[in-house]
Design a protein around this motif. Structure first.
Motif, mmCIF file in Angstrom:
data_model
loop_
_atom_site.group_PDB
_atom_site.id
_atom_site.type_symbol
_atom_site.label_atom_id
_atom_site.label_comp_id
_atom_site.label_asym_id
_atom_site.label_seq_id
_atom_site.Cartn_x
_atom_site.Cartn_y
_atom_site.Cartn_z
ATOM 1 N N VAL A 58 13.433 3.399 -7.894
ATOM 2 C CA VAL A 58 13.117 3.964 -6.580
ATOM 3 C C VAL A 58 11.983 3.171 -5.920
ATOM 4 N N LEU A 59 10.936 2.858 -6.678
ATOM 5 C CA LEU A 59 9.831 2.071 -6.124
ATOM 6 C C LEU A 59 10.291 0.670 -5.744
ATOM 7 N N PHE A 60 11.176 0.092 -6.537
ATOM 8 C CA PHE A 60 11.722 -1.213 -6.210
ATOM 9 C C PHE A 60 12.471 -1.166 -4.882
ATOM 10 N N VAL A 61 13.278 -0.147 -4.689
ATOM 11 C CA VAL A 61 14.038 -0.004 -3.441
ATOM 12 C C VAL A 61 13.093 0.203 -2.255
ATOM 13 N N VAL A 62 12.071 1.032 -2.424
ATOM 14 C CA VAL A 62 11.094 1.255 -1.348
ATOM 15 C C VAL A 62 10.420 -0.068 -0.970
ATOM 16 N N ALA A 63 10.025 -0.840 -1.982
ATOM 17 C CA ALA A 63 9.357 -2.117 -1.719
ATOM 18 C C ALA A 63 10.303 -3.110 -1.042
ATOM 19 N N VAL A 64 11.522 -3.220 -1.526
ATOM 20 C CA VAL A 64 12.480 -4.159 -0.933
ATOM 21 C C VAL A 64 12.783 -3.778 0.509
ATOM 22 N N MET A 65 12.929 -2.481 0.774
ATOM 23 C CA MET A 65 13.170 -2.046 2.156
ATOM 24 C C MET A 65 11.996 -2.426 3.058
ATOM 25 N N GLY A 66 10.774 -2.242 2.572
ATOM 26 C CA GLY A 66 9.601 -2.609 3.357
ATOM 27 C C GLY A 66 9.496 -4.104 3.584
ATOM 28 N N PHE A 67 9.754 -4.899 2.537
ATOM 29 C CA PHE A 67 9.691 -6.352 2.680
ATOM 30 C C PHE A 67 10.776 -6.856 3.622
ATOM 31 N N ALA A 68 11.972 -6.296 3.520
ATOM 32 C CA ALA A 68 13.067 -6.704 4.393
ATOM 33 C C ALA A 68 12.768 -6.338 5.848
ATOM 34 N N THR A 69 12.246 -5.149 6.062
ATOM 35 C CA THR A 69 11.867 -4.741 7.415
ATOM 36 C C THR A 69 10.805 -5.672 7.974
ATOM 37 N N ILE A 105 0.833 -1.208 0.000
ATOM 38 C CA ILE A 105 0.000 0.000 0.000
ATOM 39 C C ILE A 105 0.867 1.257 0.000
ATOM 40 N N PHE A 106 1.906 1.278 0.846
ATOM 41 C CA PHE A 106 2.760 2.460 0.896
ATOM 42 C C PHE A 106 3.534 2.647 -0.406
ATOM 43 N N THR A 107 3.988 1.567 -1.025
ATOM 44 C CA THR A 107 4.716 1.675 -2.289
ATOM 45 C C THR A 107 3.823 2.243 -3.383
ATOM 46 N N ILE A 108 2.572 1.832 -3.416
ATOM 47 C CA ILE A 108 1.623 2.386 -4.383
ATOM 48 C C ILE A 108 1.431 3.884 -4.131
ATOM 49 N N PHE A 109 1.246 4.246 -2.864
ATOM 50 C CA PHE A 109 1.114 5.672 -2.529
ATOM 51 C C PHE A 109 2.363 6.443 -2.954
ATOM 52 N N PHE A 110 3.532 5.904 -2.640
ATOM 53 C CA PHE A 110 4.784 6.573 -2.956
ATOM 54 C C PHE A 110 4.926 6.767 -4.460
ATOM 55 N N GLY A 111 4.530 5.764 -5.228
ATOM 56 C CA GLY A 111 4.569 5.885 -6.682
ATOM 57 C C GLY A 111 3.633 6.968 -7.188
ATOM 58 N N LEU A 112 2.429 7.010 -6.651
ATOM 59 C CA LEU A 112 1.474 8.051 -7.045
ATOM 60 C C LEU A 112 1.965 9.432 -6.640
ATOM 61 N N TYR A 113 2.508 9.533 -5.439
ATOM 62 C CA TYR A 113 3.009 10.824 -4.973
ATOM 63 C C TYR A 113 4.157 11.305 -5.856
ATOM 64 N N SER A 114 5.074 10.389 -6.176
ATOM 65 C CA SER A 114 6.270 10.757 -6.943
ATOM 66 C C SER A 114 5.974 11.090 -8.395
ATOM 67 N N THR A 115 4.913 10.516 -8.944
ATOM 68 C CA THR A 115 4.638 10.737 -10.363
ATOM 69 C C THR A 115 3.484 11.695 -10.618
ATOM 70 N N GLU A 116 2.466 11.660 -9.784
ATOM 71 C CA GLU A 116 1.252 12.436 -10.041
ATOM 72 C C GLU A 116 1.119 13.677 -9.158
ATOM 73 N N PHE A 117 1.286 13.509 -7.864
ATOM 74 C CA PHE A 117 1.039 14.607 -6.928
ATOM 75 C C PHE A 117 2.182 15.607 -6.858
ATOM 76 N N ASN A 118 3.419 15.111 -6.959
ATOM 77 C CA ASN A 118 4.595 15.978 -6.884
ATOM 78 C C ASN A 118 5.657 15.443 -7.856
ATOM 79 N N PRO A 119 5.491 15.701 -9.152
ATOM 80 C CA PRO A 119 6.410 15.132 -10.145
ATOM 81 C C PRO A 119 7.877 15.531 -9.968
ATOM 82 N N GLY A 120 8.149 16.637 -9.337
ATOM 83 C CA GLY A 120 9.521 17.064 -9.116
ATOM 84 C C GLY A 120 10.173 16.440 -7.900
ATOM 85 N N PHE A 121 9.426 15.643 -7.167
ATOM 86 C CA PHE A 121 9.940 15.050 -5.923
ATOM 87 C C PHE A 121 11.130 14.139 -6.172
ATOM 88 N N LEU A 122 11.075 13.347 -7.213
ATOM 89 C CA LEU A 122 12.163 12.410 -7.493
ATOM 90 C C LEU A 122 13.472 13.139 -7.743
#
Length: 154
Positions: free
Chosen positions: A117-128, A82-99
């Motif tokens: 970036v989304l892959f890294v966010v997901a891997v960090m979450g899965f590892a945690t 869920i957080f990775t999906i949000f992060f992807g939407l935020y990075s691409t749609e809500f704040n395109p300059g964030f990346l």
């Protein structure tokens, strides 16, 4: 459905906490500094502990290590997805300059894209999730160092 209710309920709650924390950081402009993502582990830890404790309390004497492990792991995985999906939407749609702000050095030198970036966010979450599940299950498993267990080994 009852089998998946705890991982879904707590996974959504953890994801909501992660999203709220991220948005609070963004209000202050601190969301572009990866060091603040360390607190994500605390949010995940509290939520996953609550999930596994709730699961153990619900099962009582029928609590099994494998089922508790899966409940905790699925909770963390749900929150991560869920957080990775949000992060992807935020990075691409809500704040395109964030990346560009997040990875200023890497984006120029390594041609980093949103996918990486989304892959890294997901891997960090899965590892945690995996590490916290392994740690928490040591707290919640039944001890074999009891008088009843020692009678069976003799």
């Amino acid at each position: 459905m009852d089998k998946f209710s705890i991982p879904i309920k707590y996974g959504v709650a953890i994801a909501a906490g992660l999203i709220a924390y991220f948005l609070i950081l963004s209000i202050f402009g601190a969301h572009k500094y990866p060091i603040f993502s360390l607190f994500n582990g605390v949010i995940m830890g509290v939520g996953m502990y609550a999930a596994i404790k709730n699961y153990r309390d619900k099962k009582g004497n029928k609590f099994k290590f494998q089922k508790g492990f899966m409940a905790s792991l699925l909770t963390g995985f749900n929150a991560t997805i869920i957080f990775t999906i949000f992060f992807g939407l935020y990075s691409t749609e809500f704040n395109p300059g964030f990346l560009d702000e997040l990875i200023t050095v890497w984006i120029k030198d390594y041609n980093t894209s949103i996918g990486i970036v989304l892959f890294v966010v997901a891997v960090m979450g899965f590892a945690t999730s995996l590490v916290l599940t392994l740690a928490y299950m040591q707290l919640f498993k039944q001890s074999w160092n009891t008088k009843e267990a020692s009678k069976h080994t003799l």
